[in-house]
Design a protein around this motif. Structure first.
Motif, PDB file in Angstrom:
ATOM      1  N   VAL A   1       0.836  -1.202   0.000  1.00 39.52           N
ATOM      2  CA  VAL A   1       0.000   0.000   0.000  1.00 39.52           C
ATOM      3  C   VAL A   1       0.871   1.251   0.000  1.00 39.52           C
ATOM      4  CG1 VAL A   1      -1.605   1.368   1.390  1.00 39.52           C
ATOM      5  CG2 VAL A   1      -2.015  -1.068   1.058  1.00 39.52           C
ATOM      6  N   VAL A   2       1.923   1.261   0.805  1.00 42.86           N
ATOM      7  CA  VAL A   2       2.823   2.417   0.872  1.00 42.86           C
ATOM      8  C   VAL A   2       3.501   2.648  -0.479  1.00 42.86           C
ATOM      9  CG1 VAL A   2       4.944   3.302   1.919  1.00 42.86           C
ATOM     10  CG2 VAL A   2       3.212   2.197   3.341  1.00 42.86           C
ATOM     11  N   THR A   3       3.950   1.588  -1.110  1.00 42.33           N
ATOM     12  CA  THR A   3       4.603   1.715  -2.413  1.00 42.33           C
ATOM     13  C   THR A   3       3.643   2.272  -3.457  1.00 42.33           C
ATOM     14  OG1 THR A   3       6.141  -0.094  -1.946  1.00 42.33           O
ATOM     15  CG2 THR A   3       5.759   0.440  -4.252  1.00 42.33           C
ATOM     16  N   ARG A   4       2.407   1.770  -3.477  1.00 46.73           N
ATOM     17  CA  ARG A   4       1.427   2.252  -4.460  1.00 46.73           C
ATOM     18  C   ARG A   4       1.046   3.708  -4.194  1.00 46.73           C
ATOM     19  NH1 ARG A   4      -2.581  -3.072  -4.624  1.00 46.73           N
ATOM     20  NH2 ARG A   4      -1.096  -4.457  -5.706  1.00 46.73           N
ATOM     21  N   ALA A   5       0.917   4.071  -2.925  1.00 48.80           N
ATOM     22  CA  ALA A   5       0.611   5.461  -2.590  1.00 48.80           C
ATOM     23  C   ALA A   5       1.754   6.370  -3.040  1.00 48.80           C
ATOM     24  CB  ALA A   5       0.362   5.615  -1.091  1.00 48.80           C
ATOM     25  N   GLY A   6       2.991   5.907  -2.859  1.00 48.55           N
ATOM     26  CA  GLY A   6       4.140   6.687  -3.311  1.00 48.55           C
ATOM     27  C   GLY A   6       4.173   6.838  -4.813  1.00 48.55           C
ATOM     28  N   LEU A   7       3.867   5.757  -5.524  1.00 50.11           N
ATOM     29  CA  LEU A   7       3.818   5.807  -6.986  1.00 50.11           C
ATOM     30  C   LEU A   7       2.794   6.833  -7.460  1.00 50.11           C
ATOM     31  CD1 LEU A   7       4.428   4.616  -9.843  1.00 50.11           C
ATOM     32  CD2 LEU A   7       2.617   2.937  -9.385  1.00 50.11           C
ATOM     33  N   ALA A   8       1.582   6.771  -6.929  1.00 50.35           N
ATOM     34  CA  ALA A   8       0.533   7.703  -7.329  1.00 50.35           C
ATOM     35  C   ALA A   8       0.894   9.136  -6.952  1.00 50.35           C
ATOM     36  CB  ALA A   8      -0.798   7.301  -6.687  1.00 50.35           C
ATOM     37  N   TYR A   9       1.527   9.310  -5.801  1.00 47.38           N
ATOM     38  CA  TYR A   9       1.919  10.639  -5.345  1.00 47.38           C
ATOM     39  C   TYR A   9       2.925  11.257  -6.317  1.00 47.38           C
ATOM     40  CZ  TYR A   9       2.666  14.243  -1.761  1.00 47.38           C
ATOM     41  OH  TYR A   9       2.712  15.425  -1.070  1.00 47.38           O
ATOM     42  N   LEU A  10       3.909  10.474  -6.746  1.00 50.17           N
ATOM     43  CA  LEU A  10       4.900  10.977  -7.701  1.00 50.17           C
ATOM     44  C   LEU A  10       4.268  11.288  -9.051  1.00 50.17           C
ATOM     45  CD1 LEU A  10       7.985   8.682  -6.975  1.00 50.17           C
ATOM     46  CD2 LEU A  10       7.608  11.046  -6.243  1.00 50.17           C
ATOM     47  N   LEU A  11       3.342  10.462  -9.502  1.00 54.79           N
ATOM     48  CA  LEU A  11       2.678  10.714 -10.774  1.00 54.79           C
ATOM     49  C   LEU A  11       1.856  11.995 -10.722  1.00 54.79           C
ATOM     50  CD1 LEU A  11       1.525   7.099 -11.722  1.00 54.79           C
ATOM     51  CD2 LEU A  11       3.308   8.447 -12.827  1.00 54.79           C
ATOM     52  N   ASN A  12       1.191  12.245  -9.593  1.00 55.22           N
ATOM     53  CA  ASN A  12       0.401  13.466  -9.451  1.00 55.22           C
ATOM     54  C   ASN A  12       1.271  14.713  -9.527  1.00 55.22           C
ATOM     55  OD1 ASN A  12      -2.616  13.264  -8.817  1.00 55.22           O
ATOM     56  ND2 ASN A  12      -1.782  11.583  -7.601  1.00 55.22           N
ATOM     57  N   PHE A  13       2.515  14.608  -9.065  1.00 52.69           N
ATOM     58  CA  PHE A  13       3.369  15.794  -8.976  1.00 52.69           C
ATOM     59  C   PHE A  13       4.485  15.830 -10.013  1.00 52.69           C
ATOM     60  CE2 PHE A  13       1.564  15.994  -4.664  1.00 52.69           C
ATOM     61  CZ  PHE A  13       1.216  17.339  -4.634  1.00 52.69           C
ATOM     62  N   SER A  14       4.385  15.020 -11.055  1.00 51.76           N
ATOM     63  CA  SER A  14       5.444  15.040 -12.070  1.00 51.76           C
ATOM     64  C   SER A  14       4.923  14.956 -13.499  1.00 51.76           C
ATOM     65  CB  SER A  14       6.414  13.875 -11.837  1.00 51.76           C
ATOM     66  OG  SER A  14       5.782  12.633 -12.122  1.00 51.76           O
ATOM     67  N   LEU A  15       3.721  14.437 -13.725  1.00 49.84           N
ATOM     68  CA  LEU A  15       3.137  14.207 -15.056  1.00 49.84           C
ATOM     69  C   LEU A  15       3.867  13.102 -15.813  1.00 49.84           C
ATOM     70  CD1 LEU A  15       2.032  17.065 -14.311  1.00 49.84           C
ATOM     71  CD2 LEU A  15       2.029  17.570 -16.748  1.00 49.84           C
ATOM     72  N   MET A  16       4.620  12.270 -15.094  1.00 49.76           N
ATOM     73  CA  MET A  16       5.301  11.155 -15.745  1.00 49.76           C
ATOM     74  C   MET A  16       4.284  10.131 -16.223  1.00 49.76           C
ATOM     75  SD  MET A  16       8.355  10.506 -12.958  1.00 49.76           S
ATOM     76  CE  MET A  16       9.425   9.567 -14.032  1.00 49.76           C
ATOM     77  N   ARG A  17       4.682   9.359 -17.225  1.00 44.70           N
ATOM     78  CA  ARG A  17       3.912   8.172 -17.582  1.00 44.70           C
ATOM     79  C   ARG A  17       4.162   7.126 -16.491  1.00 44.70           C
ATOM     80  NH1 ARG A  17       6.565   9.771 -22.320  1.00 44.70           N
ATOM     81  NH2 ARG A  17       5.155  10.530 -23.954  1.00 44.70           N
ATOM     82  N   VAL A  18       3.189   6.246 -16.288  1.00 41.65           N
ATOM     83  CA  VAL A  18       3.339   5.266 -15.209  1.00 41.65           C
ATOM     84  C   VAL A  18       4.544   4.362 -15.466  1.00 41.65           C
ATOM     85  CG1 VAL A  18       1.753   3.568 -16.238  1.00 41.65           C
ATOM     86  CG2 VAL A  18       2.139   3.589 -13.759  1.00 41.65           C
ATOM     87  N   GLU A  19       4.843   4.051 -16.753  1.00 41.78           N
ATOM     88  CA  GLU A  19       5.998   3.210 -17.056  1.00 41.78           C
ATOM     89  C   GLU A  19       7.303   3.889 -16.634  1.00 41.78           C
ATOM     90  OE1 GLU A  19       3.762   4.231 -19.222  1.00 41.78           O
ATOM     91  OE2 GLU A  19       2.729   2.479 -20.044  1.00 41.78           O
ATOM     92  N   GLU A  20       7.346   5.209 -16.804  1.00 37.38           N
ATOM     93  CA  GLU A  20       8.554   5.960 -16.443  1.00 37.38           C
ATOM     94  C   GLU A  20       8.751   5.987 -14.928  1.00 37.38           C
ATOM     95  OE1 GLU A  20       8.159   8.977 -20.304  1.00 37.38           O
ATOM     96  OE2 GLU A  20       7.208   9.462 -18.381  1.00 37.38           O
ATOM     97  N   CYS A  21       7.655   6.216 -14.211  1.00 42.53           N
ATOM     98  CA  CYS A  21       7.733   6.266 -12.754  1.00 42.53           C
ATOM     99  C   CYS A  21       7.973   4.875 -12.167  1.00 42.53           C
ATOM    100  CB  CYS A  21       6.446   6.870 -12.197  1.00 42.53           C
ATOM    101  SG  CYS A  21       6.551   7.416 -10.484  1.00 42.53           S
ATOM    102  N   TRP A  22       7.406   3.856 -12.796  1.00 42.36           N
ATOM    103  CA  TRP A  22       7.547   2.476 -12.330  1.00 42.36           C
ATOM    104  C   TRP A  22       9.010   2.041 -12.312  1.00 42.36           C
ATOM    105  CZ3 TRP A  22       3.653  -0.515 -10.401  1.00 42.36           C
ATOM    106  CH2 TRP A  22       3.866  -1.879 -10.249  1.00 42.36           C
ATOM    107  N   ASN A  23       9.818   2.633 -13.187  1.00 47.00           N
ATOM    108  CA  ASN A  23      11.220   2.224 -13.310  1.00 47.00           C
ATOM    109  C   ASN A  23      12.193   3.212 -12.668  1.00 47.00           C
ATOM    110  OD1 ASN A  23      11.011  -0.286 -14.834  1.00 47.00           O
ATOM    111  ND2 ASN A  23      10.212   0.970 -16.483  1.00 47.00           N
ATOM    112  N   LEU A  24      11.694   4.124 -11.821  1.00 45.76           N
ATOM    113  CA  LEU A  24      12.588   5.012 -11.089  1.00 45.76           C
ATOM    114  C   LEU A  24      13.418   4.214 -10.081  1.00 45.76           C
ATOM    115  CD1 LEU A  24      10.372   8.141 -10.298  1.00 45.76           C
ATOM    116  CD2 LEU A  24      12.240   7.980 -11.957  1.00 45.76           C
ATOM    117  N   ARG A  25      14.599   4.712  -9.809  1.00 48.71           N
ATOM    118  CA  ARG A  25      15.479   4.062  -8.853  1.00 48.71           C
ATOM    119  C   ARG A  25      15.633   4.906  -7.591  1.00 48.71           C
ATOM    120  NH1 ARG A  25      18.456  -0.250 -11.188  1.00 48.71           N
ATOM    121  NH2 ARG A  25      18.084  -0.450 -13.432  1.00 48.71           N
ATOM    122  N   ALA A  26      16.227   4.324  -6.576  1.00 49.88           N
ATOM    123  CA  ALA A  26      16.293   4.970  -5.268  1.00 49.88           C
ATOM    124  C   ALA A  26      17.085   6.277  -5.300  1.00 49.88           C
ATOM    125  CB  ALA A  26      16.913   4.017  -4.251  1.00 49.88           C
ATOM    126  N   ASN A  27      17.998   6.425  -6.247  1.00 49.49           N
ATOM    127  CA  ASN A  27      18.801   7.641  -6.338  1.00 49.49           C
ATOM    128  C   ASN A  27      18.256   8.610  -7.379  1.00 49.49           C
ATOM    129  OD1 ASN A  27      19.393   6.184  -8.611  1.00 49.49           O
ATOM    130  ND2 ASN A  27      21.613   6.180  -8.338  1.00 49.49           N
TER     131      ASN A  27
END
Length: 473
Positions: free
Chosen positions: A99-125
């Motif tokens: 749940v935390v991971t999915r909430a983080g994914l959606a939060y980043l998408l809301n504040f970046s306009l990234m495609r979900v594929e782009e955000c899905w492959n982000l790394r820790a750095n």
């Protein structure tokens, strides 16, 4: 989503301690259990007195709920991953991390306009903060894009608050990476600073992990599956389509598929977050086309700092900013003065027009500029002329004239009371009618698309009738 992420970070140390305790408990029992009896590993499914433990060396701690209470995380697990009427099991710990991971994914998408594929492959750095002498600190997300432009090392401007999502997702990913070290696991993965923010749930209490191939990235789950049925994040009753919702949606998009029905849950999609962000940026008047194209990765890298921070924190040179704003309102003031001329007509007659323009003073440019600045009088261009409503239009207005000209009534035309027809838009409306005729020729009779096109056609005819009946300029 923010509440979920904040809650995790507030309990992070306790969650990490509990998770590692559980990993060690499973690892200890695994070493003392024959390889063909993996089910006997579970330290939270046996009696707390350690039945058979003295002989085999295995350890048992009673129900997992006791361990959750001991580590002080029972309440947070119940809040985000608990099932009403059921006792907490260790699976709730894994569900919570997901749940935390999915909430983080959606939060980043809301504040970046990234495609979900782009955000899905982000790394820790992935997060960078750059300091610009004019605009201050600008928060960036670093990743790769391949859909319309190919760039293995590009950036998205984001809100500084995105840091909490990256921090929470990184913590979860590191915990799950630690789980790779425990058998059975087909392809262990090392823990590094460049690991993915989103990884498999691979805890040893998840039997399916025995057949997982860690060399393959997990499949992207759709937005509705991630949140639609989870009352912990969204209230399902607030997501149900109402008759009014459907009516408005079909006016704007008449080709809605059958899955959009009254009483059903809105079929949410990740792309809606991207589209909503783009619309809001464009509507703000503060983001240039080049900046939006860069953010969406549609064309080329046309870097701009207009929205490096929140647009309300935009720091242009004070003199340039003042000049720009003053000129914008002066232009709007001049446009407002035109409304009192014969060029604009109310389909409801002169009395209604007089009510709309009653505050406009044709001879006082300074006062009109001030009224435009305060929003006392509104000038919103539309296809048929001008909308004078201070409220957002729920019927479209920009891409559909069905309601503006009263074509959605079906019988006697009832144009919107806030519209003023512009005589100079007559040629534009003629061109629109031609396009509507072409589209109606291929639209099935009785379909929502056909109904919408016919409503717009009636509105265009209503507009022409009013213009033709009015006295010439």
């Amino acid at each position: 989503m923010r509440e979920c992420l904040d809650d995790f970070l507030a309990h992070r140390e306790k969650i990490e301690s509990c998770f590692r305790f559980c990993l060690n408990a499973y690892h200890h029992n695994r070493l003392a259990t024959p390889k063909d009896r993996f089910s006997a590993v579970a330290p939270f499914q046996w009696p707390a007195d350690g039945c058979n433990g003295g002989y085999s060396g295995r350890r048992f701690y009673g129900p997992f709920a006791n361990t959750a209470i001991r580590f002080g995380i029972a309440e947070v697990l119940e809040r985000w991953a608990g099932t009403p009427g059921s006792t907490l099991t260790i699976k709730a710990l894994s569900s919570y991390l997901t749940v935390v991971t999915r909430a983080g994914l959606a939060y980043l998408l809301n504040f970046s306009l990234m495609r979900v594929e782009e955000c899905w492959n982000l790394r820790a750095n992935c997060m960078r903060v750059e300091s610009d002498p004019r605009f201050g600190e600008i928060t960036l997300l670093r990743g790769r894009t391949t859909k319309t432009t190919s760039d293995s090392d590009t950036f998205w401007v984001t809100s500084p608050s995105a840091k909490i999502a990256v921090e929470a997702m990184t913590a979860v990913a590191k915990l799950r990476a630690e789980g790779f070290a425990y058998d059975p696991c087909k392809t262990p993965a090392p823990i590094g600073e460049d690991h993915y923010l989103i990884a498999y749930a691979n805890e040893p209490w998840i039997p399916v992990r025995q057949t997982m191939n860690r060399a393959i990235r997990p499949s992207i789950i759709n937005y509705l599956a991630a949140f639609g049925a989870n009352p912990k994040i969204f209230d399902p009753e607030q997501l149900r389509i109402t008759p009014r919702d459907l009516e408005l949606a079909r006016l704007v998009n008449p080709t809605l598929p059958e899955e959009f029905a009254v009483g059903e849950i809105w079929p949410l999609a990740w792309h809606q977050l991207r589209r909503t962000g783009a619309v809001n940026m464009q509507a703000s008047g503060l983001v240039s086309d080049a900046s939006l194209q860069f953010q969406l990765k549609h064309i080329t890298r046309a870097m701009s700092f207009y929205y490096g921070q929140n647009f309300s924190h935009l720091r242009l040179e004070e003199k340039a900013h003042t000049l720009y704003v003053r000129t914008m309102y002066e232009t709007l003031g001049r446009e407002l003065q035109l409304l009192v001329t014969d060029r604009f007509i109310s389909p409801h007659g002169e009395k209604r027009k007089a009510e709309i323009v009653r505050l406009i003073l044709p001879s006082d440019m300074e006062k009109m500029t001030q009224m435009a600045k305060k929003g006392v009088v509104v000038y919103r261009p539309i296809i048929l002329g001008v909308c004078s409503s201070c409220e957002p239009c729920p019927y479209g207005g920009i891409d559909s004239i069905a309601h503006c000209g009263g074509g959605d009534n079906g019988g006697e035309p009832r144009p919107c009371p806030d519209v003023l027809y512009d005589r100079d838009r007559l040629n534009v409306v003629y061109e629109l009618e031609r396009v509507l005729d072409d589209r109606m020729a291929n639209a099935p009779v009785g379909s929502p698309l056909r109904d919408s096109l016919e409503a717009q056609k009636r509105s265009a005819e209503n507009y022409r009738n009013v213009i033709n009946q009015a006295a010439p300029n």
